[in-house]
Design a protein around this motif. Structure first.
Motif, PDB file in Angstrom:
ATOM      1  N   ARG A 169      54.818  40.393  16.499  1.00 31.89           N
ATOM      2  CA  ARG A 169      54.624  39.206  15.989  1.00 31.89           C
ATOM      3  C   ARG A 169      55.022  37.788  16.755  1.00 31.89           C
ATOM      4  O   ARG A 169      54.009  36.885  16.576  1.00 31.89           O
ATOM      5  N   LEU A 170      55.723  37.007  17.001  1.00 33.20           N
ATOM      6  CA  LEU A 170      56.730  36.421  17.978  1.00 33.20           C
ATOM      7  C   LEU A 170      55.604  35.913  19.049  1.00 33.20           C
ATOM      8  O   LEU A 170      55.942  34.837  18.691  1.00 33.20           O
ATOM      9  N   GLY A 208      40.439  34.009  15.441  1.00 29.99           N
ATOM     10  CA  GLY A 208      41.620  35.122  15.936  1.00 29.99           C
ATOM     11  C   GLY A 208      41.258  36.149  16.317  1.00 29.99           C
ATOM     12  O   GLY A 208      40.919  37.379  16.787  1.00 29.99           O
ATOM     13  N   LEU A 209      40.074  36.382  15.235  1.00 27.99           N
ATOM     14  CA  LEU A 209      38.315  37.496  15.193  1.00 27.99           C
ATOM     15  C   LEU A 209      38.196  37.642  16.696  1.00 27.99           C
ATOM     16  O   LEU A 209      37.918  39.209  17.281  1.00 27.99           O
ATOM     17  N   MET A 267      46.002  50.557  17.375  1.00 28.68           N
ATOM     18  CA  MET A 267      45.592  49.579  17.251  1.00 28.68           C
ATOM     19  C   MET A 267      44.969  48.911  16.017  1.00 28.68           C
ATOM     20  O   MET A 267      44.645  47.568  16.020  1.00 28.68           O
ATOM     21  N   LEU A 268      44.616  49.353  14.921  1.00 31.11           N
ATOM     22  CA  LEU A 268      44.517  48.793  13.759  1.00 31.11           C
ATOM     23  C   LEU A 268      46.075  47.450  13.079  1.00 31.11           C
ATOM     24  O   LEU A 268      45.585  46.661  12.759  1.00 31.11           O
ATOM     25  N   LEU A 269      47.047  48.747  13.144  1.00 35.42           N
ATOM     26  CA  LEU A 269      48.023  47.635  13.229  1.00 35.42           C
ATOM     27  C   LEU A 269      48.490  46.361  13.678  1.00 35.42           C
ATOM     28  O   LEU A 269      48.664  45.119  13.173  1.00 35.42           O
ATOM     29  N   VAL A 274      47.773  40.695  14.221  1.00 40.42           N
ATOM     30  CA  VAL A 274      46.734  39.517  14.800  1.00 40.42           C
ATOM     31  C   VAL A 274      46.013  38.488  13.665  1.00 40.42           C
ATOM     32  O   VAL A 274      46.598  37.770  13.981  1.00 40.42           O
ATOM     33  N   MET A 275      45.849  38.722  12.965  1.00 40.69           N
ATOM     34  CA  MET A 275      44.808  38.349  11.873  1.00 40.69           C
ATOM     35  C   MET A 275      45.775  37.596  10.880  1.00 40.69           C
ATOM     36  O   MET A 275      45.607  36.891  10.638  1.00 40.69           O
TER      37      MET A 275
END
Lengths: 789, 228
Positions: A169-170, A208-209, A267-269, A274-275
């Motif tokens: 996350r960082l 981001g998207l 990948m979804l995680l 990212v979002m």
């Protein structure tokens, strides 16, 4: 939405370098996550193959008719029923199911009922049996135990994922924050001309998207590749041959398998993360009013800590460095923590694994009445030359082991001469005897050779040399309960316990008279029934000095008399060991000779019809080492992964810290700061991260080692092991004989590893700070100072 | 006695079609203790000249002599030391170090020089700047005027030969601007410091001993202000 999309696209193309950095961060984050998921799916696939290899179905019914097999299909859960030839002319019917059945034992009964197998009458001979493949059911999530087992696997896995997610996350956050920070004023301007806060947040999320559109698939592909590299590295340890016994099975079952659902989950995680980061950054941006954002001066500091060790040690550059690193306290703490975790993982994991390997190598011991013996092989004399073909514990196997000790003792020389073995120990022990005067005292009479003798007194001084012992002519009293031997030396009268074979008729009479007798055999031609009656005879055994060793603590009630093996043959004649069957046994144990090849040694043993290998500790040890090596490789990759994140975090925070302070550094140079002073300050800043992490990792690692060690010792000293080890004596040292320093992991090695890893981290940190500083130097001071305006 | 001599200074940015002549053959001298204002429209080259004089930027050609010493004959390290000891720079946006408090910001050049700041001198400076009761405040806790006073303090503390101020009042209100000019004027008078001030503010220029006008990188006017 057009406005947000337009802006997001323009920003991406205008700030190419930032976009690349963000895409790289996203890719790394998604790659690490996907890699973990790919490895998990490979692990599950191999585990499933292993279970399937054991039995190719969830249930197996042996020796049922075709009609009964057909009836099994009537249950709705059953998806496949297959029949094949098994052993002894029997057929095997494998049942595969595709629905959750909860209790597999109850379901097996249900299958029996469906096949009509329970309709057999009481006097019908039951000639079928079934087996349940619990492991396969568990992996396929079809039984209740399976869910628990998988919950356990997933539990560990998700803890790892959770740690990773927090650290990742960082990484993503930093990337977004860097790009948003530079646009802070522009966002202020946009708000001032009418953009709503929601729109500003949307600009960030749309960005981001877009970036995820490149970063996530790239990361997924990278994750599959990284997973494959890790998988191949783990396989180089030879772990496949521990799991599967043939090269065919290895090539068939041990494969890198990427479950598309698992990959998609990884990948979804990553994408969701990212979002979250993009949204979070957007929310942070709008927290400032348009005016604040437009007039924002970078790096506003509201509070400082005046005292710092770094200031005392390094002067004003140290003081400045200390304050600079604390500007973004939260980020500083997370970076230090992630670096600490990776240093700890690297050091502790590596040290514990090294120690575990050393421990496995040094603790190939069996516990016998003389304590702990290290032996690669346990051997027994096989009087039928057929034991190896029999199954341990079965009649044929046990009858083949009948040995009065003499053949075994004669085999010592043959083993020595073969050139494959060393440390050959011989033990012949006669037990279940009683002292005539004190029938409550059990007596063991043991004949031992030089190697066993040396083992007994390995840690304490021996009472006499073995050669003296051979000519001593009396027993060494190894253990004496309640001082039953009144005289210093003399002869002890013992009721020797033995059994004599009786006829079937004699056994029948004994049964009628309710006299005890035992029987063995199964009534076949090969192994007819045999009948024995227990008897005793009295004999005197000379004894001399008392000499115990720490291992005497293993014995409780027995009086143990030791005699040298050299005396055995004459005692055999004297006491008639060869005429009656005395209770006891003889063993040979040995190690693979240094330089000898394992396969050659095994071939030799196989070529000897009267020697049977009852225990192969060498292979067990090799397998354990292989498993440890595989765990080490996998652990190393995970540690590397976490280290990579920590390094990225550190590089990010250091380099962005420098870039953000560009005008400030320029102002200092305008006031007379030399390049040398600036590099010195940067070096101290790097030291702030690395040193703090190293100290924290060192302290925590030592605490973890200390705590784990105390916990393990507490376990060892528990009741379960008290019968083997008296913790108050040097026995405990022997229990941990493999731990040369008496610790589960070496403190010094752990600290050394932390030190070396920290030095490497410092070098990386220095590079991370020198590159932007160096680039900055290329720019005229005047340009740098203008950056603020 | 000329304290500052500027000889044929030129400064070009970029190459070919994008080439910009920020300064073209600029020459002048300043005697010690003179307070000079440089005025001119935006983009005329004022700031470039100031930064070259302060050793922050190097000219494309020409020389600058300060107290007889050729400024750009020095290597980077010596140039930094020159800035530290001989030049006091004051910016429109203050450029204070956010992690240092008022005292530390003012004494930074002395500390960088490896010397211990003179306590008495510092107290006197803080009194002069009216910052005595803010000595331990961080820049973020000060108003614009106060921040600029700190910036002036930093420029004056080493008692440099020349003070270069780039629109020191450009970011301040009229009251604070007057206060800053008063401070500079007093410093010039008390310490006999040579000062060069870039300004758009005519009232400030009129308080200086000399006014140099620059346009398109060239000196177009250079007059002594007898009214000051």
């Amino acid at each position: 939405m057009k406005f947000e999309t337009l802006l997001a696209r323009r920003y991406i193309s205008a700030q190419k370098r930032h976009a690349v950095l963000t895409v790289c961060s996203i890719s790394i984050a998604v790659a690490l996550m996907s890699m973990l998921f790919c490895l998990l799916s490979t692990y599950i696939s191999i585990k499933r193959n292993e279970a399937y290899d054991d039995m190719p179905g969830h249930f197996a019914f042996y020796n049922i008719t075709e009609e009964q097999a057909e009836k099994l299909k009537s249950l709705p859960e059953v998806s496949k029923v297959e029949r094949t030839d098994w052993r002894n002319g029997w057929t095997a019917t494998y049942v595969t199911i595709n629905q959750y059945i909860e209790d597999d034992r109850l379901y097996a009964i249900k299958l029996e009922e469906a096949a009509g197998l329970t309709e057999l009458k009481d006097d019908d001979e039951i000639n079928y049996f079934f087996q349940i493949n619990h492991d396969l059911l568990a992996i396929d999530l079809l039984n209740d135990n399976g869910r628990v087992t998988l919950a356990f696997y997933f539990g560990i896995f998700f803890i790892l994922v959770l740690i990773l997610m927090l650290l990742l996350r960082l990484v993503i956050d930093t990337a977004f924050e860097i790009s948003s920070k530079e646009r802070e004023r522009q966002f202020g301007v946009m708000q001032s001309i009418g953009a709503t806060p929601k729109q500003i947040v949307r600009v960030m999320t749309v960005e981001g998207l877009y970036l995820s559109g490149i970063g996530v698939p790239l990361g997924g592909a990278l994750g599959v590749l990284l997973g494959y590299i890790t998988f191949r590295a783990v396989l180089t340890t030879g772990i496949s041959s521990v799991i599967f016994d043939s090269p065919e099975k290895i090539s068939k079952y041990v494969r890198y398998s990427v479950n598309p659902w698992m990959l998609a989950a990884g990948m979804l995680l990553g994408f969701v993360w990212v979002m979250f980061s993009a949204y979070g950054t957007g929310m942070r941006v709008i927290r400032k009013s348009p005016m604040e954002a437009m007039t924002a001066r970078q790096n506003t500091v509201k509070k400082i800590r005046r005292f710092s060790l770094s200031g005392i040690l390094f002067g004003w550059t140290g003081k400045l460095a200390f304050r600079n690193t604390r500007r973004q306290k939260k980020r500083f703490v997370i970076t230090v923590l992630s670096l600490t975790i990776s240093l700890m993982m690297f050091a502790i994991f590596g040290t514990v694994m090294n120690r575990a390997e050393a421990f496995v190598r040094s603790t190939r011991y069996e516990i016998d009445m003389f304590g702990y013996k290290q032996s690669d092989f346990e051997l027994m004399y096989d009087n039928l030359g057929s034991a190896a073909e029999g199954e341990p514990g079965r009649i044929g196997y046990l009858r083949a082991m009948e040995d009065d000790g003499l053949p075994s003792i004669r085999y010592i020389k043959a083993l020595e001469d073969s050139g494959f073995f060393q440390d050959i120990e011989f033990n012949k022990i006669l037990f279940s005897n009683k002292m005539t005067d004190y029938p409550d005292t059990l007596v063991d009479i043991a004949y031992i050779n030089r190697e066993t003798y040396d083992r007994i007194w390995k840690y304490t001084e021996e009472p006499m040399s073995y050669d003296e012992f051979v000519s001593y002519g009396k027993a060494i009293v190894f253990h004496e309960p309640n001082n039953v031997l009144k005289d210093a030396e003399g002869e002890v009268t013992i009721d020797l316990h033995f059994q004599t074979e009786i006829t079937e008729e004699e056994a029948r009479i004994a049964e009628e008279n309710q006299e005890p007798f035992v029987t063995d055999g199964n009534g076949t031609e090969e192994f007819p029934f045999r009948y024995y009656q227990f008897q005793t005879k009295t004999a005197d055994f000379p004894y001399g000095i008392r000499a115990s060793s720490p291992y005497s603590a293993l014995l409780e009630w027995e009086l143990v008399l030791l005699y040298p093996a050299e005396r055995y043959e004459s005692d055999l004649q004297h006491y008639g060991y060869d005429k009656e069957q005395f209770l006891g046994g003889s063993w040979l144990s040995c190690n693979l000779k240094k330089g000898a090849k394992y396969q050659d040694a095994i071939s030799y043993l196989e070529s000897e019809p009267n020697l049977v290998l009852t225990l192969d500790n060498y292979t067990a040890m090799q397998n354990a080492s292989t498993i440890i090596a595989a765990v080490k490789v996998a652990g190393l990759f995970i540690t590397l992964m976490i280290s990579l994140i920590a390094i990225i975090n550190m590089v990010n925070i250091i380099s962005t810290g420098i870039i953000n302070r560009k005008p400030e550094l320029a102002a200092m140079q305008c006031s007379g700061m030399t390049h040398g002073q600036m590099y010195r300050m940067a070096a101290i800043e790097c030291l702030q991260f690395v040193l703090r992490s190293a100290i924290l990792a060192g302290v925590l690692s030592c605490l973890i080692i200390f705590g784990t060690e105390k916990f393990l010792y507490w376990l060892i000293q528990g009741e379960a092991t008290a019968m083997y080890a008296d913790p108050t004596t040097s026995m405990m040292k022997n229990v941990t004989a493999g731990l040369d320093e008496g610790h589960i992991a070496s403190y010094s090695l752990t600290l050394l590893k932390i030190g070396s890893a920290s030095a490497a981290a410092f070098v990386v940190a220095m590079i991370a700070s020198l590159i932007p500083l160096h680039r900055m130097q290329k720019e005229p001071l005047i340009e740098q100072i203008r950056a603020v305006e | 006695m000329e304290f500052l001599t500027v000889e044929h200074i030129s400064k070009q940015y970029g190459k070919g079609e994008t080439r910009v002549d920020a300064l073209s053959d600029v020459s002048f001298t300043l005697p010690k203790g003179q307070m000079t204002a440089i005025i001119g429209p935006s983009g005329s080259g004022k700031s470039t000249l100031l930064h070259i004089l302060g050793g922050v930027d190097r000219p494309t050609s020409g020389s600058v002599f300060l107290d007889g010493q050729d400024v750009f004959k020095q290597n980077n390290k010596n140039l930094a030391i020159f800035r530290r000891r001989q030049v006091g720079l004051i910016y429109q946006f203050y450029n204070l170090i956010p992690v240092l408090d008022v005292e530390e910001n003012i004494t930074l050049p002395v500390i960088m020089d490896g010397r211990k700041p003179d306590r008495k001198q510092l107290d006197h400076m803080l009194e002069l700047l009216d910052l005595a009761n803010r000595r331990h405040h961080l820049p973020s806790q000060l108003s614009g005027g106060q921040q600029q006073r700190v910036s002036i303090g930093r420029a004056l503390f080493t008692a440099p030969g020349i003070i270069l101020a780039d629109e020191p009042t450009g970011n301040l209100d009229s009251k604070n601007s007057a206060e800053i000019v008063r401070l500079l004027r007093e410093s010039n008078r008390d310490f006999k410091q040579t000062m060069l001030i870039i300004t758009h503010d005519e009232s400030i220029a009129l308080q200086c001993d000399r006014i140099i006008t620059i346009a398109d990188g060239k000196i177009t006017n250079d007059t002594m202000n007898t009214a000051s």
